[in-house]
Design a protein around this motif. Structure first.
Motif, PDB file in Angstrom:
ATOM      1  N   VAL A   1      23.734  37.472 -80.316  1.00  0.00           N
ATOM      2  CA  VAL A   1      22.623  36.660 -78.815  1.00  0.00           C
ATOM      3  C   VAL A   1      21.946  35.303 -79.086  1.00  0.00           C
ATOM      4  O   VAL A   1      22.295  33.989 -78.579  1.00  0.00           O
ATOM      5  CB  VAL A   1      21.738  37.362 -78.641  1.00  0.00           C
ATOM      6  CG1 VAL A   1      21.201  37.104 -77.245  1.00  0.00           C
ATOM      7  CG2 VAL A   1      22.018  38.629 -78.143  1.00  0.00           C
TER       8      VAL A   1
ATOM      9  N   ASP B   1      17.754  31.218 -69.472  1.00  0.00           N
ATOM     10  CA  ASP B   1      18.380  29.823 -69.194  1.00  0.00           C
ATOM     11  C   ASP B   1      17.162  28.943 -68.378  1.00  0.00           C
ATOM     12  O   ASP B   1      17.648  28.575 -67.567  1.00  0.00           O
ATOM     13  CB  ASP B   1      19.842  29.238 -69.019  1.00  0.00           C
ATOM     14  CG  ASP B   1      20.416  27.875 -69.505  1.00  0.00           C
ATOM     15  OD1 ASP B   1      19.448  27.465 -69.623  1.00  0.00           O
ATOM     16  OD2 ASP B   1      21.640  27.494 -69.528  1.00  0.00           O
TER      17      ASP B   1
ATOM     18  N   HIS C   1      24.589  32.045 -78.662  1.00  0.00           N
ATOM     19  CA  HIS C   1      24.674  31.938 -77.417  1.00  0.00           C
ATOM     20  C   HIS C   1      24.584  30.069 -77.128  1.00  0.00           C
ATOM     21  O   HIS C   1      23.828  30.269 -77.647  1.00  0.00           O
ATOM     22  CB  HIS C   1      24.626  32.914 -76.956  1.00  0.00           C
ATOM     23  CG  HIS C   1      25.369  32.348 -75.142  1.00  0.00           C
ATOM     24  ND1 HIS C   1      25.252  32.075 -74.261  1.00  0.00           N
ATOM     25  CD2 HIS C   1      26.105  33.032 -75.030  1.00  0.00           C
ATOM     26  CE1 HIS C   1      25.797  31.693 -73.113  1.00  0.00           C
ATOM     27  NE2 HIS C   1      26.442  33.258 -73.656  1.00  0.00           N
TER      28      HIS C   1
ATOM     29  N   TYR D   1      21.827  29.997 -75.037  1.00  0.00           N
ATOM     30  CA  TYR D   1      20.104  30.492 -75.836  1.00  0.00           C
ATOM     31  C   TYR D   1      19.606  29.720 -76.494  1.00  0.00           C
ATOM     32  O   TYR D   1      19.882  29.296 -77.544  1.00  0.00           O
ATOM     33  CB  TYR D   1      20.345  31.506 -76.820  1.00  0.00           C
ATOM     34  CG  TYR D   1      18.806  32.716 -76.725  1.00  0.00           C
ATOM     35  CD1 TYR D   1      19.160  33.415 -76.653  1.00  0.00           C
ATOM     36  CD2 TYR D   1      18.445  32.405 -78.073  1.00  0.00           C
ATOM     37  CE1 TYR D   1      18.060  34.382 -76.143  1.00  0.00           C
ATOM     38  CE2 TYR D   1      17.353  32.973 -77.887  1.00  0.00           C
ATOM     39  CZ  TYR D   1      16.657  34.229 -77.614  1.00  0.00           C
ATOM     40  OH  TYR D   1      15.527  34.622 -77.817  1.00  0.00           O
TER      41      TYR D   1
ATOM     42  N   PHE E   1      17.675  37.224 -71.707  1.00  0.00           N
ATOM     43  CA  PHE E   1      17.426  36.747 -72.318  1.00  0.00           C
ATOM     44  C   PHE E   1      17.922  35.245 -70.703  1.00  0.00           C
ATOM     45  O   PHE E   1      18.856  35.024 -70.217  1.00  0.00           O
ATOM     46  CB  PHE E   1      18.112  35.326 -73.617  1.00  0.00           C
ATOM     47  CG  PHE E   1      19.398  35.678 -73.339  1.00  0.00           C
ATOM     48  CD1 PHE E   1      19.980  33.702 -72.646  1.00  0.00           C
ATOM     49  CD2 PHE E   1      20.334  35.949 -73.745  1.00  0.00           C
ATOM     50  CE1 PHE E   1      20.779  32.815 -73.140  1.00  0.00           C
ATOM     51  CE2 PHE E   1      22.140  35.035 -73.774  1.00  0.00           C
ATOM     52  CZ  PHE E   1      21.960  34.280 -74.080  1.00  0.00           C
TER      53      PHE E   1
END
Length: 288
Positions: A250, A232, A253, A256, A230
């Protein structure tokens, strides 16, 4: 030698009876319009006995039945009677009634093990033709406990194992029967068939296991090759997701972010040219 004097009393009685017989119609005869139906009600001339005996409609047959199944007879006699009745139903291919008759015979619990073994074996045959293979197998097993060398029970047991696809057991039963009679044609044929089917089944099992293992290895290879990330966007950095991570872990996080209420991930093959070019110059973090 003197002849006996004639019995005038008996002669008079006979003359009286004949006169009465001639002057009055006989009331016990058949009706001309339905004589065939009435003839069929006489047990001696019945082509087929009724499934249910009504004493009012068939008094003669009901009387005979009560004599045949007299409870005062010994258990062995009653069991033999039910065996004979079951055999008759079996010949007529009325297997359900045959099962009932053999069962009634077994309920008498006679002291003759050979007779009981035959009742079990015959009931197994009827169950087999009804498609009740497990019930038939239970019956021949019970018959063999009473008479271990009962060849008919062994033959029918092997046949049941074949139908149930218990090929190893079918071969074993055939081998046991052939120890009693090595020339029994049915057992020889069934053993050859069961052995062939057993080897085919074992081969198919090996093929299935080999195919399953191959697919499993392929899946593992694909899973190892596929990488999930994923992004950022604020830092222009990527985070690689551990295969053991759950979606909730996830999403929790700190780096995220969910856009338009839809979680987004980048999935690619780690060794692909696209992956190498896309990640060139980017910083990648591992999500534990």
């Amino acid at each position: 030698m003197e002849l006996p004097e004639p019995d005038t009393a008996s002669d008079d009685a006979m003359d009286s009876f004949l006169d009465k017989f001639q002057s009055q119609p006989y009331r016990g005869g058949f009706h001309k319009d339905q004589w065939e139906e009435e003839f069929e009600k006489i047990p001696l001339f019945m082509k087929k006995a009724p499934s249910e005996i009504d004493p009012k409609k068939n008094p003669d047959l009901a009387c005979l039945q009560s004599i045949i199944f007299d409870e005062e007879r010994s258990p062995e006699e009653q069991a033999r009677t039910y065996k004979g009745e079951g055999n008759d139903y079996f010949k007529e291919k009325d297997y359900k009634k045959a099962v009932i008759s053999y069962t009634e015979g077994l309920k008498k619990k006679c002291a003759d093990p050979d007779l009981n073994a035959v009742l079990y074996t015959n009931r197994a045959a009827a169950q087999y033709y009804l498609g009740n293979f497990r019930s038939a197998l239970n019956d021949v097993t019970a018959a063999r406990k009473l008479k271990p060398c009962h060849l008919k029970a062994i033959v029918r047991g092997a046949l049941c194992h074949l139908e149930l696809r218990n090929y190893v057991e079918a071969v074993n039963w055939c081998d046991e029967g052939l120890q009693i009679d090595a020339t029994e044609k049915k057992l020889l044929e069934m053993r050859a068939k069961a052995d062939k089917l057993k080897r085919t089944e074992q081969r198919d099992i090996r093929k299935a296991k080999s195919k399953e293992k191959k697919e499993q290895n392929q899946n593992e290879a694909v899973l190892q090759a596929i990488k999930v990330y994923f992004e950022d966007e604020d830092r222009a950095e990527l985070y690689q997701v551990s295969p053991k991570s759950t979606l909730l872990q996830v999403l929790q996080h700190p780096r995220y972010s969910v856009k338009a209420l839809t979680p987004a991930f980048l999935v690619c093959v780690g060794s692909s040219a696209f992956c190498r070019n896309y990640f060139r110059g980017r910083k990648v973090h591992q999500v534990k």
